[in-house]
Design a protein around this motif. Structure first.
Motif, mmCIF file in Angstrom:
data_model
loop_
_atom_site.group_PDB
_atom_site.id
_atom_site.type_symbol
_atom_site.label_atom_id
_atom_site.label_comp_id
_atom_site.label_asym_id
_atom_site.label_seq_id
_atom_site.Cartn_x
_atom_site.Cartn_y
_atom_site.Cartn_z
ATOM 1 N N THR A 71 7.544 16.042 2.278
ATOM 2 C CA THR A 71 5.900 15.613 3.006
ATOM 3 C C THR A 71 5.535 13.900 3.738
ATOM 4 O O THR A 71 6.403 13.222 2.307
ATOM 5 N N HIS A 72 5.361 14.373 4.034
ATOM 6 C CA HIS A 72 4.611 12.775 4.698
ATOM 7 C C HIS A 72 3.363 12.468 4.277
ATOM 8 O O HIS A 72 2.776 10.991 4.072
ATOM 9 N N GLU A 73 2.765 13.513 3.584
ATOM 10 C CA GLU A 73 1.324 13.764 3.124
ATOM 11 C C GLU A 73 1.574 13.186 1.413
ATOM 12 O O GLU A 73 1.831 13.760 0.551
ATOM 13 N N ALA A 74 1.025 11.826 1.409
ATOM 14 C CA ALA A 74 1.119 10.911 0.529
ATOM 15 C C ALA A 74 -0.070 10.701 -0.533
ATOM 16 O O ALA A 74 -1.267 9.723 -1.389
ATOM 17 N N VAL A 75 -1.207 12.259 -0.708
ATOM 18 C CA VAL A 75 -1.975 12.508 -1.606
ATOM 19 C C VAL A 75 -1.394 13.413 -2.922
ATOM 20 O O VAL A 75 -0.436 14.853 -2.888
ATOM 21 N N PRO A 76 -2.733 13.445 -4.190
ATOM 22 C CA PRO A 76 -1.567 14.100 -4.834
ATOM 23 C C PRO A 76 -1.954 15.603 -5.271
ATOM 24 O O PRO A 76 -2.925 16.228 -4.224
ATOM 25 N N GLY A 77 -1.133 16.583 -4.970
ATOM 26 C CA GLY A 77 -1.268 18.078 -4.846
ATOM 27 C C GLY A 77 -1.864 18.302 -6.296
ATOM 28 O O GLY A 77 -0.983 18.032 -7.797
ATOM 29 N N SER A 96 1.240 -1.119 0.327
ATOM 30 C CA SER A 96 -0.314 0.242 0.012
ATOM 31 C C SER A 96 0.936 1.110 0.017
ATOM 32 O O SER A 96 0.283 2.382 -0.350
ATOM 33 N N GLY A 97 2.176 1.402 0.245
ATOM 34 C CA GLY A 97 3.318 2.000 0.400
ATOM 35 C C GLY A 97 3.478 2.412 -0.945
ATOM 36 O O GLY A 97 3.249 1.935 -2.437
ATOM 37 N N ALA A 98 4.941 3.049 -1.326
ATOM 38 C CA ALA A 98 5.323 3.481 -3.032
ATOM 39 C C ALA A 98 5.717 1.754 -3.250
ATOM 40 O O ALA A 98 5.680 2.111 -4.932
ATOM 41 N N ALA A 99 5.847 0.637 -2.723
ATOM 42 C CA ALA A 99 5.972 -0.297 -3.965
ATOM 43 C C ALA A 99 4.990 -0.769 -4.340
ATOM 44 O O ALA A 99 4.991 -1.589 -5.393
ATOM 45 N N GLY A 100 3.490 -0.104 -4.228
ATOM 46 C CA GLY A 100 2.455 -0.581 -5.575
ATOM 47 C C GLY A 100 2.191 1.311 -6.074
ATOM 48 O O GLY A 100 0.994 0.287 -6.674
ATOM 49 N N ARG A 101 2.450 1.229 -5.617
ATOM 50 C CA ARG A 101 2.332 2.838 -6.069
ATOM 51 C C ARG A 101 3.581 3.996 -6.505
ATOM 52 O O ARG A 101 3.332 5.221 -7.040
ATOM 53 N N PRO A 108 -8.351 10.534 -22.108
ATOM 54 C CA PRO A 108 -8.769 11.152 -20.538
ATOM 55 C C PRO A 108 -8.305 10.781 -18.910
ATOM 56 O O PRO A 108 -7.726 9.393 -19.548
ATOM 57 N N VAL A 109 -7.525 11.377 -18.347
ATOM 58 C CA VAL A 109 -6.680 10.837 -16.969
ATOM 59 C C VAL A 109 -7.934 10.251 -16.068
ATOM 60 O O VAL A 109 -8.511 10.657 -15.766
ATOM 61 N N THR A 110 -7.715 8.760 -16.021
ATOM 62 C CA THR A 110 -9.177 8.155 -14.955
ATOM 63 C C THR A 110 -8.054 7.997 -13.527
ATOM 64 O O THR A 110 -9.240 7.703 -12.787
ATOM 65 N N HIS A 111 -7.073 7.931 -12.875
ATOM 66 C CA HIS A 111 -5.802 7.850 -11.960
ATOM 67 C C HIS A 111 -5.137 9.147 -11.563
ATOM 68 O O HIS A 111 -4.550 9.333 -12.681
ATOM 69 N N ARG A 112 -5.194 8.911 -10.391
ATOM 70 C CA ARG A 112 -4.083 10.369 -9.786
ATOM 71 C C ARG A 112 -3.983 9.605 -8.410
ATOM 72 O O ARG A 112 -4.362 9.196 -7.741
ATOM 73 N N TRP A 113 -2.274 9.916 -8.265
ATOM 74 C CA TRP A 113 -1.907 9.233 -6.982
ATOM 75 C C TRP A 113 -0.921 9.611 -6.445
ATOM 76 O O TRP A 113 -0.470 10.220 -7.545
ATOM 77 N N ALA A 114 -0.614 9.420 -5.534
ATOM 78 C CA ALA A 114 0.946 10.238 -4.544
ATOM 79 C C ALA A 114 1.404 8.599 -3.862
ATOM 80 O O ALA A 114 0.555 7.927 -3.365
ATOM 81 N N ARG A 142 15.098 10.925 4.794
ATOM 82 C CA ARG A 142 14.113 12.301 4.251
ATOM 83 C C ARG A 142 13.023 11.836 2.769
ATOM 84 O O ARG A 142 13.662 11.061 2.542
ATOM 85 N N THR A 143 11.839 11.951 3.707
ATOM 86 C CA THR A 143 10.729 11.303 3.260
ATOM 87 C C THR A 143 10.252 13.011 2.243
ATOM 88 O O THR A 143 10.135 13.749 2.401
ATOM 89 N N ALA A 144 9.886 12.035 0.919
ATOM 90 C CA ALA A 144 9.671 13.321 -0.026
ATOM 91 C C ALA A 144 7.773 12.461 -0.524
ATOM 92 O O ALA A 144 8.167 11.458 -0.439
ATOM 93 N N ARG A 145 7.454 13.118 -1.322
ATOM 94 C CA ARG A 145 6.535 13.078 -2.199
ATOM 95 C C ARG A 145 6.291 12.632 -4.201
ATOM 96 O O ARG A 145 6.716 13.512 -4.210
ATOM 97 N N LEU A 146 6.803 11.204 -4.399
ATOM 98 C CA LEU A 146 5.964 11.120 -5.669
ATOM 99 C C LEU A 146 4.126 10.948 -6.311
ATOM 100 O O LEU A 146 3.823 10.424 -5.452
ATOM 101 N N GLN A 147 4.655 11.535 -7.559
ATOM 102 C CA GLN A 147 3.213 11.974 -7.897
ATOM 103 C C GLN A 147 2.717 11.436 -9.366
ATOM 104 O O GLN A 147 3.768 11.410 -9.928
ATOM 105 N N MET A 148 2.039 10.287 -9.599
ATOM 106 C CA MET A 148 1.365 9.827 -10.878
ATOM 107 C C MET A 148 0.360 10.049 -11.218
ATOM 108 O O MET A 148 -1.073 10.269 -10.698
ATOM 109 N N LEU A 149 -0.126 9.868 -12.798
ATOM 110 C CA LEU A 149 -1.444 10.288 -12.740
ATOM 111 C C LEU A 149 -1.416 8.411 -14.018
ATOM 112 O O LEU A 149 -0.652 8.011 -14.529
ATOM 113 N N ALA A 150 -2.387 8.053 -14.420
ATOM 114 C CA ALA A 150 -3.454 7.374 -15.248
ATOM 115 C C ALA A 150 -3.866 7.599 -16.829
ATOM 116 O O ALA A 150 -4.476 7.842 -15.941
ATOM 117 N N THR A 151 -4.033 7.288 -17.890
ATOM 118 C CA THR A 151 -5.319 7.685 -18.953
ATOM 119 C C THR A 151 -5.960 6.612 -19.216
ATOM 120 O O THR A 151 -5.561 5.571 -18.442
#
Length: 380
Positions: A285-291, A63-68, A311-317, A232-241
């Protein structure tokens, strides 16, 4: 974004029979905290060596970065190879690069249904980066590693033939099922509230154990305050179509020094991530939600650079740990408590290596594999 699946990665098809939550006290030789790629690899190695294992995760498997993440299996470290040679020394850089190629072969053999042997591209976004690609090419060729010069629709740069694309969430779910069948006791929704020698406390039970392996990437410094400054923790963001035939991207691509990365899935969907470096302090940030700011940049890149209108169907962080050296943290942080993380965006392959090394060190106190990243007790 209101009508899209809320912070759900494109990999999640919701076809997962969840593991039980921990309810009560249990005992094992080793407790593994974190059921992502590195943690599940550690569980598998511990089982192979005859240890009894309890594994827990604050959420569900991967549920963390390993699957995101972006679904890349890449050789090497955070640094491009010629930079790794300069930064870490020739022998260490060469050994790690060879280990990661071997690990990709192992991952492919272990979970072939999750991996596509595609190669990957590094494309340059400027004359300076193109020259850097040539330096990387020369360094790889000098040490006998596979690399090809590439000119094609994605741009100019390098083709890495040993790299792969994969479904990271599917791989972790396969491993978890196998390890439960092999005797591991794995629990979801069991966050580690306190980790100390011989004991891991969760809200609804305690794991008593001889050794502990904490295999989490992002937020590692929250669980171990003594690691502040080392990771140090960073947020990585993605999307998918939605699936599209507007483009054909046969292999994963990373551009602009690796900060943007995308691939096209077998069903035609395009998954894209990047722009962390342009988000400023807000992305540490420790906040793992899309910005909204980074997502807007991803939207523009998708339309203008890749040329996709679907169209974009998914957005995640996801939360990812970074170290100052670019090498992972793999250390005994408290007596009998081993931590593996801080993969600096390379957790799919290096995280698996560190999971096996952490298992070796927890059981024997030593790991030749782990020594490639630094001796036990060293600094990341």
């Amino acid at each position: 974004m209101a009508d899209l699946p809320e912070n759900t990665p494109v990999w999640d098809d919701h076809d997962w029979a969840h593991l039980p939550a921990l309810d009560g006290d249990v005992s094992a030789d080793v407790c593994v905290v974190g059921l992502g790629g590195s943690g599940l690899t550690a569980v598998g190695e511990l089982l192979r060596r005859g240890a009894s294992v309890v594994g827990i995760d604050a959420g569900h498997v991967a549920s963390g970065a390993a699957g995101r993440n972006g679904g890349f299996l890449l050789a090497g470290t955070y640094d491009f190879y010629h930079d790794a040679v300069r930064r870490h020394g020739h022998e260490r850089a060469r050994r790690i690069y060879a280990l990661t190629i071997d690990e990709m072969r192992r991952i492919t053999a272990e979970t072939p249904e999750a991996v596509r042997q595609t190669g990957s591209l590094r494309v340059a976004d400027s004359p300076e980066e193109l020259e850097d690609c040539r330096l990387q090419y020369d360094a790889l060729r000098a040490d006998g590693f596979p690399v090809e010069w590439y000119e094609g629709p994605e741009g100019h740069g390098l083709l890495m033939p040993t790299d792969c694309a994969f479904n990271p969430l599917l791989r972790c779910r396969i491993l978890a099922r196998r390890e439960v069948e092999a005797g591991a006791r794995l629990y979801e929704h069991a966050p580690a509230l306190e980790v100390r020698p011989g004991e891991v406390r969760t809200p609804s039970g305690t794991v008593r154990c001889g050794k502990v392996i904490v295999a989490v990437d992002g937020r590692l410094e929250r669980l171990f305050p003594e690691l502040e400054g080392r990771v140090r923790t960073a947020r990585l963001q993605m999307l998918a179509t939605a699936p599209t035939d507007e483009v054909r991207v046969p292999r994963p691509v990373y551009a602009r020094w690796g900060y943007e990365y995308w691939q096209q899935l077998p069903d035609g969907r395009v998954a894209l991530g990047g722009f962390r470096d342009l988000g400023g302090e807000g992305e540490w940030t420790h906040e793992a939600v899309p910005g909204d700011a980074i997502q807007a940049r991803l939207d523009r890149f998708l339309r203008e650079r890749i040329g996709v209108r679907a169209p974009v169907t998914h957005r995640w962080a996801a939360s990812v740990g970074y170290t100052q050296t670019g090498l992972p943290l793999l250390d005994e942080v408290r007596p009998g408590v081993w931590a593996a993380g801080g993969y600096s965006g390379t957790g799919n392959v290096i995280g698996a290596l560190c999971g096996r090394a952490a298992a070796e060190r927890a059981l024997t106190g030593a790991s030749a594999l782990g020594d490639a990243f630094g001796p036990a007790g060293g600094s990341a």
